[in-house]
Design a protein around this motif. Sequence first.
Motif, short mmCIF file in Angstrom:
data_model
loop_
_atom_site.label_atom_id
_atom_site.label_comp_id
_atom_site.label_asym_id
_atom_site.label_seq_id
_atom_site.Cartn_x
_atom_site.Cartn_y
_atom_site.Cartn_z
N ILE A 127 41.12 30.20 34.29
CA ILE A 127 40.39 28.94 34.48
C ILE A 127 40.12 28.66 35.95
O ILE A 127 39.43 27.71 36.28
CB ILE A 127 41.06 27.74 33.78
CG1 ILE A 127 42.48 27.51 34.27
CG2 ILE A 127 41.04 27.91 32.28
CD1 ILE A 127 43.07 26.22 33.74
N ASP A 128 40.65 29.51 36.84
CA ASP A 128 40.38 29.22 38.27
C ASP A 128 38.90 29.35 38.58
O ASP A 128 38.33 28.53 39.30
CB ASP A 128 41.25 30.07 39.22
CG ASP A 128 41.07 31.56 39.10
OD1 ASP A 128 40.49 32.04 38.09
OD2 ASP A 128 41.51 32.29 40.02
N TYR A 129 38.23 30.35 37.96
CA TYR A 129 36.79 30.49 38.23
C TYR A 129 35.95 29.53 37.38
O TYR A 129 34.73 29.62 37.37
CB TYR A 129 36.33 31.95 38.05
CG TYR A 129 36.75 32.61 36.76
CD1 TYR A 129 35.99 32.48 35.60
CD2 TYR A 129 37.91 33.38 36.71
CE1 TYR A 129 36.38 33.10 34.43
CE2 TYR A 129 38.31 34.01 35.53
CZ TYR A 129 37.52 33.86 34.39
OH TYR A 129 37.91 34.47 33.22
N MET B 12 42.71 31.64 42.77
CA MET B 12 44.14 31.44 42.52
C MET B 12 45.07 32.42 43.26
O MET B 12 46.02 31.99 43.92
CB MET B 12 44.43 31.54 41.02
CG MET B 12 45.91 31.49 40.70
SD MET B 12 46.24 31.37 38.98
CE MET B 12 45.95 33.04 38.44
N ASP B 13 44.80 33.71 43.14
CA ASP B 13 45.76 34.69 43.66
C ASP B 13 45.86 34.60 45.18
O ASP B 13 46.95 34.59 45.75
CB ASP B 13 45.34 36.11 43.28
CG ASP B 13 45.20 36.27 41.79
OD1 ASP B 13 45.66 35.39 41.06
OD2 ASP B 13 44.62 37.29 41.36
N GLN B 14 44.70 34.59 45.82
CA GLN B 14 44.69 34.56 47.29
C GLN B 14 45.33 33.27 47.79
O GLN B 14 46.06 33.26 48.79
CB GLN B 14 43.25 34.69 47.80
CG GLN B 14 42.64 36.08 47.61
CD GLN B 14 42.14 36.35 46.19
OE1 GLN B 14 42.15 35.46 45.34
NE2 GLN B 14 41.69 37.57 45.94
N LYS C 92 36.06 44.37 32.44
CA LYS C 92 36.28 43.39 31.38
C LYS C 92 36.49 42.00 31.98
O LYS C 92 36.08 41.00 31.40
CB LYS C 92 37.49 43.79 30.53
CG LYS C 92 37.21 44.98 29.65
CD LYS C 92 38.34 45.16 28.65
CE LYS C 92 38.57 46.62 28.34
NZ LYS C 92 39.97 46.94 28.09
N TYR C 93 37.13 41.96 33.12
CA TYR C 93 37.32 40.67 33.80
C TYR C 93 35.95 40.07 34.15
O TYR C 93 35.67 38.90 33.85
CB TYR C 93 38.16 40.88 35.08
CG TYR C 93 38.45 39.62 35.83
CD1 TYR C 93 39.59 38.88 35.57
CD2 TYR C 93 37.56 39.13 36.79
CE1 TYR C 93 39.86 37.70 36.25
CE2 TYR C 93 37.81 37.96 37.47
CZ TYR C 93 38.96 37.25 37.20
OH TYR C 93 39.22 36.08 37.87
N ASN C 94 35.10 40.89 34.76
CA ASN C 94 33.77 40.38 35.14
C ASN C 94 32.98 39.94 33.91
O ASN C 94 32.20 38.99 33.97
CB ASN C 94 33.00 41.44 35.93
CG ASN C 94 33.52 41.58 37.36
OD1 ASN C 94 34.28 40.73 37.83
ND2 ASN C 94 33.12 42.62 38.05
#
Length: 383
Positions: free
Chosen positions: A34-36, A169-171, A219-221
Amino acid sequence: MKAELTQKFSEKYTHEATASYFTPGRVNLIGEHIDYNGGLVMPCAVTLGTWLLIAPNNDKMLRFNSLNFEEEVAMELNKQYTKTGSEWYNYPLGVFNELLKDHEISTGLDMLFFGNIPIGSGLSSSASIEVIMAYALNDYFNLGLERIQIPLLAQKVENEFIGVNCGIMDQFAVAFGEANKAIVLNCDTLKYKIVDCELGDYNLAIINTNKPRKLAESKYNERVAECKKALADLNKEIKLNNLCELNYEKFTLHKHLIEDETVLKRATHVIKENDRVNLAAKALNDGGLEDFGRLMYASHQSLKDLYEVTGLELDTVVDFCRDYDHVIGARMTGAGFGGCAIALLKKGKEEEFAKELTDYYVERVGYPAAIYLSEIGNGASAI
Ligand code: GLA
């Protein structure tokens, strides 16, 4: 660790390192994919991470060396580069590329990296290496970037140089993490709260499925694109910048606009997951660890049924946890498609858990998972 790396640096380069840095990996407690979508996430930094030692050189070269990979490269400073295959040094190289668009760096750099985040485990080894490079350059050359610009720059590198359309989120987590705290981050406004992550009688266990993550990036994209489609459909009737501007109640009023069944499933996950993070933040604050655990299971179920990013390996781990008396919550963490799950495991049950889970997992998956007990560590720093 630093002493050992200092020694290795001198052996590689025959001169001494002049600065050293550390950046962790992360787990996300809840709030997945949900971050994007401008949602709320709850990651924390772990103590596994990336180390970087540097020293200037006189020949205006960038020398990338790692104790984890054999390929070492020397590249000319002040040239623009593009990504080379899937080489590890694309990540720090991408950061140079991006920074050199707006900043002048006139000294070459000898670098030695080392990381102990298992690669492909979904614990953000790539964000860790991007952020450490940006953090180190900013610190060493006094580039004047504000703290928030570091994860933003690292995300840009991941999106544009590496080609993964990840969110922030990760960065953000590896740059801003604090020991024993979780970050409640609004990915739309970037406003965040550092909250106590008091787990009482429980520890955070990380279970690496050891599944090779083939095609995970494409798959992420694909998921990111499906969310964009859902947003475009909803925008036919209402004005939204992000899916997470809607709560589930409001979403039900407009969801008929999304015709594609798969896209509707993806959007439903996103909106319900965002609601769950709000509840989880409250539960953590009130010491309601069992409620928090239930929300973790619900999050996993939604990632399995609606977002379809779990798979046999992650589901096997979570199924085991659900039936195991001394775990009160478990879910996949990160992008999914393999990678890691996390579990709230009763203190003192570590050995028993590892043994029983290993038997269960090997029987169903065919190879063992790896289990770590994680401490919540600090974000990027000079060491
Ligand atoms: C990956 C991405 C993050 C986030 C998670 C899923 O870790 O890099 O931006 O989207 O997946 O929550």
